[in-house]
Design a protein around this motif. Sequence first.
Motif, short mmCIF file in Angstrom:
data_model
loop_
_atom_site.label_atom_id
_atom_site.label_comp_id
_atom_site.label_asym_id
_atom_site.label_seq_id
_atom_site.Cartn_x
_atom_site.Cartn_y
_atom_site.Cartn_z
N VAL A 1 0.79 -1.11 -0.03
CA VAL A 1 0.27 0.07 -0.06
C VAL A 1 0.93 1.22 -0.06
O VAL A 1 0.63 2.04 -0.69
CB VAL A 1 -1.00 0.07 1.40
N ALA A 2 1.83 1.31 0.74
CA ALA A 2 2.78 2.52 0.81
C ALA A 2 3.38 2.67 -0.70
O ALA A 2 3.48 3.66 -0.99
CB ALA A 2 3.81 2.34 1.81
N GLN A 3 3.97 1.57 -1.31
CA GLN A 3 4.41 1.81 -2.54
C GLN A 3 3.45 2.20 -3.56
O GLN A 3 3.75 2.87 -4.41
CB GLN A 3 5.19 0.37 -3.06
N LEU A 4 2.21 1.82 -3.39
CA LEU A 4 1.12 2.30 -4.37
C LEU A 4 0.81 3.64 -4.14
O LEU A 4 0.48 4.39 -5.03
CB LEU A 4 -0.23 1.50 -4.06
N GLU A 5 0.81 4.11 -2.83
CA GLU A 5 0.57 5.41 -2.51
C GLU A 5 1.69 6.47 -3.38
O GLU A 5 1.07 7.69 -3.45
CB GLU A 5 0.39 5.81 -1.01
N ALA A 6 2.75 5.86 -3.26
CA ALA A 6 3.85 6.62 -3.97
C ALA A 6 3.54 6.99 -5.66
O ALA A 6 4.12 7.72 -6.16
CB ALA A 6 5.33 6.23 -3.85
N LEU A 7 2.72 6.18 -6.02
CA LEU A 7 2.44 6.02 -7.58
C LEU A 7 1.10 6.39 -7.80
O LEU A 7 1.15 6.92 -9.06
CB LEU A 7 2.62 4.56 -8.08
N ALA A 8 0.17 6.49 -7.25
CA ALA A 8 -1.16 6.80 -7.81
C ALA A 8 -2.11 7.21 -6.96
O ALA A 8 -1.69 7.39 -5.40
CB ALA A 8 -1.91 5.61 -8.01
N ALA A 9 -2.89 8.31 -7.24
CA ALA A 9 -4.03 9.05 -6.36
C ALA A 9 -5.16 8.20 -6.13
O ALA A 9 -5.35 7.30 -6.81
CB ALA A 9 -4.41 10.33 -7.28
N LYS A 10 -5.83 8.52 -4.91
CA LYS A 10 -6.74 7.59 -4.42
C LYS A 10 -8.09 7.44 -5.34
O LYS A 10 -8.59 6.50 -5.41
CB LYS A 10 -7.29 8.11 -3.08
N ASP A 11 -8.19 8.72 -6.26
CA ASP A 11 -9.45 8.53 -7.15
C ASP A 11 -8.96 8.43 -8.63
O ASP A 11 -9.82 8.37 -9.63
CB ASP A 11 -10.00 10.07 -7.23
N GLN A 12 -7.92 8.06 -8.93
CA GLN A 12 -7.27 7.49 -10.20
C GLN A 12 -7.70 6.11 -10.63
O GLN A 12 -7.88 5.31 -9.79
CB GLN A 12 -5.82 7.60 -10.03
N VAL A 13 -7.98 5.83 -11.79
CA VAL A 13 -8.58 4.79 -12.48
C VAL A 13 -7.19 3.71 -12.48
O VAL A 13 -6.10 4.27 -13.04
CB VAL A 13 -9.08 4.80 -13.88
N LEU A 14 -7.18 2.62 -11.56
CA LEU A 14 -5.91 1.86 -11.50
C LEU A 14 -6.47 0.54 -12.24
O LEU A 14 -7.57 -0.24 -11.76
CB LEU A 14 -5.69 1.71 -10.11
N LEU A 15 -5.78 -0.18 -12.87
CA LEU A 15 -5.84 -1.28 -13.71
C LEU A 15 -4.96 -2.33 -13.05
O LEU A 15 -3.63 -2.18 -13.51
CB LEU A 15 -5.88 -1.24 -15.14
N PHE A 16 -5.23 -3.31 -12.34
CA PHE A 16 -4.25 -4.26 -11.67
C PHE A 16 -3.96 -5.45 -12.79
O PHE A 16 -4.74 -6.08 -12.87
CB PHE A 16 -4.69 -4.70 -10.34
#
Length: 192
Positions: free
Chosen positions: A121-136
């Motif tokens: 989660v910490a690494q994800l927080e460094a890359l993306a905004a909470k409201d951004q469309v994320l495709l895993f």
Amino acid sequence: MHQSGATWLDAILPLLAMRWRNRFAHYNKRNIVTFSGKIAMSTIAIILQRAGQRDAALPYAGAVTPQEAYELLQADPQVKLIDVRTNAERDWVGRVIVPDSQHGAVQWSTYPGGAPNPDFVAQLEALAAKDQVLLFLCRSGVRSRHAAKLATQAGYTQCYDILEGFEGDKDADGHRKSVGGWCRAGLPWVGA
């Protein structure tokens, strides 16, 4: 590299919005065109709506096919693909070809050993905004589901699993990249 053709809706909406801008239409940032109170959704909205309807019980926003994921990445530079495979998988098996600004790598499990990544989660927080469309994305669509669920629990509101993953399931001979996934769909990738 395979690229899908635009739908008739993609072609006509911007033209109609320009023609009728001062009368009945408004083309907004979320790619929705409104005509006299009726809403026609663009490809982005249609894909995201379909993704959310695939399985209403999903603990995250939805699931997209590899082709839909690629269309979203092409249509909106704010959409980000989060590759949750190990660094070794990306280095030795291959990775998707998308602009660096739309690609993030956060291992779900670490290599070697396969231990869960305690800093996911910490690494994800460094890359993306909470409201951004994320495709895993993962190898076959299992780790990506877990990643989308955890990200949603951490407050991310637009988490989507890429069905089938990068390589897809194994074929009858135990090989990947021939049954489903990003590679089998003919989408751009580089590697082994």
